[in-house]
Design a protein around this motif. Sequence first.
Motif, mmCIF file in Angstrom:
data_model
loop_
_atom_site.group_PDB
_atom_site.id
_atom_site.type_symbol
_atom_site.label_atom_id
_atom_site.label_comp_id
_atom_site.label_asym_id
_atom_site.label_seq_id
_atom_site.Cartn_x
_atom_site.Cartn_y
_atom_site.Cartn_z
ATOM 1 N N PHE A 178 -16.920 -23.629 7.039
ATOM 2 C CA PHE A 178 -15.534 -24.081 6.925
ATOM 3 C C PHE A 178 -15.460 -25.586 7.111
ATOM 4 O O PHE A 178 -16.299 -26.186 7.798
ATOM 5 C CB PHE A 178 -14.659 -23.405 7.993
ATOM 6 C CG PHE A 178 -14.480 -21.929 7.797
ATOM 7 C CD1 PHE A 178 -13.314 -21.419 7.246
ATOM 8 C CD2 PHE A 178 -15.483 -21.039 8.171
ATOM 9 C CE1 PHE A 178 -13.143 -20.060 7.062
ATOM 10 C CE2 PHE A 178 -15.327 -19.672 7.993
ATOM 11 C CZ PHE A 178 -14.154 -19.182 7.434
ATOM 12 N N THR A 179 -14.435 -26.179 6.496
ATOM 13 C CA THR A 179 -14.177 -27.607 6.650
ATOM 14 C C THR A 179 -12.772 -27.800 7.193
ATOM 15 O O THR A 179 -11.805 -27.267 6.632
ATOM 16 C CB THR A 179 -14.310 -28.348 5.307
ATOM 17 O OG1 THR A 179 -15.639 -28.177 4.808
ATOM 18 C CG2 THR A 179 -14.025 -29.830 5.475
ATOM 19 N N LEU A 180 -12.658 -28.548 8.279
ATOM 20 C CA LEU A 180 -11.369 -28.869 8.893
ATOM 21 C C LEU A 180 -11.030 -30.322 8.598
ATOM 22 O O LEU A 180 -11.799 -31.230 8.940
ATOM 23 C CB LEU A 180 -11.418 -28.637 10.402
ATOM 24 C CG LEU A 180 -10.206 -29.125 11.198
ATOM 25 C CD1 LEU A 180 -8.961 -28.310 10.858
ATOM 26 C CD2 LEU A 180 -10.478 -29.070 12.703
ATOM 27 N N VAL A 181 -9.885 -30.535 7.960
ATOM 28 C CA VAL A 181 -9.390 -31.877 7.675
ATOM 29 C C VAL A 181 -8.237 -32.173 8.632
ATOM 30 O O VAL A 181 -7.297 -31.379 8.741
ATOM 31 C CB VAL A 181 -8.909 -32.000 6.216
ATOM 32 C CG1 VAL A 181 -8.320 -33.384 5.963
ATOM 33 C CG2 VAL A 181 -10.058 -31.734 5.253
ATOM 34 N N LEU A 182 -8.293 -33.290 9.335
ATOM 35 C CA LEU A 182 -7.211 -33.750 10.205
ATOM 36 C C LEU A 182 -6.507 -34.924 9.541
ATOM 37 O O LEU A 182 -7.148 -35.775 8.910
ATOM 38 C CB LEU A 182 -7.749 -34.170 11.569
ATOM 39 C CG LEU A 182 -8.435 -33.081 12.405
ATOM 40 C CD1 LEU A 182 -8.942 -33.660 13.721
ATOM 41 C CD2 LEU A 182 -7.484 -31.926 12.664
ATOM 42 N N LYS A 183 -5.214 -34.978 9.662
ATOM 43 C CA LYS A 183 -4.436 -36.021 9.002
ATOM 44 C C LYS A 183 -3.083 -36.121 9.695
ATOM 45 O O LYS A 183 -2.738 -35.310 10.552
ATOM 46 C CB LYS A 183 -4.235 -35.671 7.525
ATOM 47 C CG LYS A 183 -3.618 -34.289 7.310
ATOM 48 C CD LYS A 183 -3.631 -33.868 5.850
ATOM 49 C CE LYS A 183 -3.119 -32.436 5.697
ATOM 50 N NZ LYS A 183 -3.119 -31.982 4.288
ATOM 51 N N ASN A 184 -2.314 -37.136 9.345
ATOM 52 C CA ASN A 184 -0.898 -37.164 9.709
ATOM 53 C C ASN A 184 -0.090 -37.616 8.496
ATOM 54 O O ASN A 184 -0.655 -38.058 7.495
ATOM 55 C CB ASN A 184 -0.616 -38.032 10.947
ATOM 56 C CG ASN A 184 -1.002 -39.488 10.771
ATOM 57 O OD1 ASN A 184 -0.680 -40.116 9.762
ATOM 58 N ND2 ASN A 184 -1.701 -40.051 11.758
ATOM 59 N N GLU A 185 1.212 -37.476 8.580
ATOM 60 C CA GLU A 185 2.060 -37.712 7.412
ATOM 61 C C GLU A 185 1.914 -39.123 6.869
ATOM 62 O O GLU A 185 1.911 -39.340 5.648
ATOM 63 C CB GLU A 185 3.527 -37.438 7.761
ATOM 64 C CG GLU A 185 4.450 -37.561 6.567
ATOM 65 C CD GLU A 185 5.918 -37.427 6.931
ATOM 66 O OE1 GLU A 185 6.765 -37.428 6.008
ATOM 67 O OE2 GLU A 185 6.224 -37.345 8.138
ATOM 68 N N LEU A 186 1.793 -40.116 7.746
ATOM 69 C CA LEU A 186 1.753 -41.514 7.307
ATOM 70 C C LEU A 186 0.346 -41.987 6.983
ATOM 71 O O LEU A 186 0.183 -43.039 6.353
ATOM 72 C CB LEU A 186 2.366 -42.418 8.376
ATOM 73 C CG LEU A 186 3.830 -42.145 8.732
ATOM 74 C CD1 LEU A 186 4.347 -43.204 9.699
ATOM 75 C CD2 LEU A 186 4.700 -42.090 7.482
ATOM 76 N N GLY A 187 -0.669 -41.245 7.419
ATOM 77 C CA GLY A 187 -2.039 -41.644 7.112
ATOM 78 C C GLY A 187 -2.482 -42.904 7.824
ATOM 79 O O GLY A 187 -3.336 -43.639 7.306
#
Length: 761
Positions: A542-551
Amino acid sequence: MKIFKQLLCFFFLVMVSCKNEEPVKTGIIPQPNLIEYQQGTFTVTENTVIVSENSEEAKRIANELVTFFDKNFSIKLNTSTKIQNNAIHLKISEEVEHNEAYQLKVSNKGVSITGKSYHGVFYGVQTLKQMLTPKALIKVPTLNFMNINDAPEFGWRGLMLDVSRHFFPKDSVKEVIDILAMHKMNKFHWHLVDGIGWRIQIDKYPELTKKGAWRKVKEHKKPWEDYEATYKDSGAEVYGGFYTKADIKEVVAYAAERYIDVIPEIEMPGHSEAALQCYPEFSCDGEGTSGVYCAGNDGAFEFLQDIISEVVPLFPNEYLHIGGDEVGKQSWLNCKKCQKRMLDENLENAEELQSYFVKRMEKFIYSKNKKLMGWDEILEGGLPERATVMSWRGFEGGIEAANMGHDVVMSPGSPLYFDHNQGKSEFEPPSWGGYNSLLKVYDFNPVPDVIAADKRHHILGGQANLWTEQIKTLSHVQYMMLPRLSALSEALWTNPNQKNKEKFIKKIDIHFDRFKELSYNFAGSALSPDYEVVYNKADNDFTLVLKNELGINEIRYTLDGSEPSINSALYSAPIRYTKAINVHAQTFRKGKPIGYPLKKMFSTGFGDKCKVTYTHPYNESYSGGGDKALFNNKYANPRGDDPNWQGLPKKDFEVLIDLGEHNSLSFVGLNFFQHIGATSVMLPTQVIISISEDGKTFKTVLNKTLETVKDRDPIIKRMETEFDKQDVSFIKITAKNRGKLPDWHIRKGDAWVFVDEVTVK
């Protein structure tokens, strides 16, 4: 010559940007429509003078700048009426075309801010203040030479604050107005009247504030549940408050000094329990419980006309909002007076009776030199010829009204209901309904393409609405407004061709520091970590990508469940994993946490071979995404409208999960939901989890009876069990539905069970 200019631009790139390119400094929100930079700088010093006319209006704006420079730079500026160099000139000129437009110029002579009126000058001052803040970045008030020529795209740039559901004193209202002013917003819609609180003094009907402004506080009930108006000194626990006429005048004057129009709302014909429990003779049943004025009673119209006659002198703006939404018409259909009115006026249905009511009130309001404005339900049965529509149920009502030739303010619930969540985290403070993120607001366009070209001028602009069912404090009001109001201000002020989302993101990051310096409580929701999980079939991982709305900003994380710090692992690339992980992630801005953390467990025990058998099928409207929704690594949030919940009414939730292969497991968990205050979803009464290696013999690893929770707020109940590690091929989960809603529930009928995200490790 062109080559020379390009070379000149290159040589000064470090000092200043090329013409039309904004230096990366503090940014301006909303973005000006034309801004040009030149070589050179001007610094405000103690010798700089603020020059303006000798009028009270000019002196007030000049004094705002005096206070600003004193507070931010400890520079005490003098004022003068004499034109001179080394000055900040506040000027009026007929050459400026628009009343809200301004021109701002910085040169070696100083700063000049010019408007057709002081309304425009005031906006130029707000721009100047932003260019010299936040203090964290600007230590010396130095400005690049520049020219700004700016004017708003739309004339209606508003916010509605509901003070009926929860009351906010006048000083809190003034702080809301200050936030509007710094964003060049110009309309404050004051929702003074609704079903559960009357907030404005009316001399002819004193009971409206003696009783209608106060309500009994009832245990385990929200204010609108079993609402009962009462007297402040009734002896019971009460909640409420109201504004005297002096308070109203004070707030209106305060707003006017900031060039903000105040539009009052006096709700009718529905949402009027507070008024009708005080004066029940104007309701259909004589008790006021329906909250709807009797359309067959001339006395009800006289009552409202008397109220409007007292309200009108308090508000100089041309509009008076009557609400007109969500009218419960059953009381009219059961009322002999209303039936007679329909017969006498040749009205065919309740919608036409509503139209009769609104048209009759519009004529009176027009006689008082005011324009009637209402929510888009006033379209039902026929719209008064002079009415303005505020479209909240999407864009459709506004489109219809504009194409009919009526003025419209677009205020669709998506994205402009600021009482909705602005982040996906379960840790967000209480909110009402859906999800309206910062960039969703930024993308708002009040003029849909389907409006005829020759009717588009009827779109006056847009407005956000802040209802306060869940909002009790000024701090919470600020949190729900900011930074979404910043996005809305640019959506309504700036020409679409000048909008730039990437630039806005950089500016809003700086704007956060302005909010801090002004002690405003703003949401960091757009920076809260979000996630996406992808199953890599070829590699069986599995691959988990973390991010937020504004980047933007750093995301740091741990995989052992511990709280991340500034020294934790920095997220820089997707995380690949082959066994269950407990992720705890947090965004850090300038070394400090911002937004809410992400706390999730992500499983690996469910592959392509896995299948689910349901004893009772889930409801198609609440599928959660289908049979695989229970283990798709998408967690539902504490909102009944979250599409990741899987739900079914009345019957038990009972599933058999075939993993398709042996797994060595020691843990199973899943989530359940309840929100009594807004849904029929309740926690199950019992949860049983069993495991099996062969699908025939099952071992119970959890059998838990749940106590009934009467709390009206949303709940996510985590049910999980740990056991000795063993081979597992099948998991059976049963959650007992209570069947019917209990008698004390605010709703009647079947109870629902909502479930999401089975996790194993």
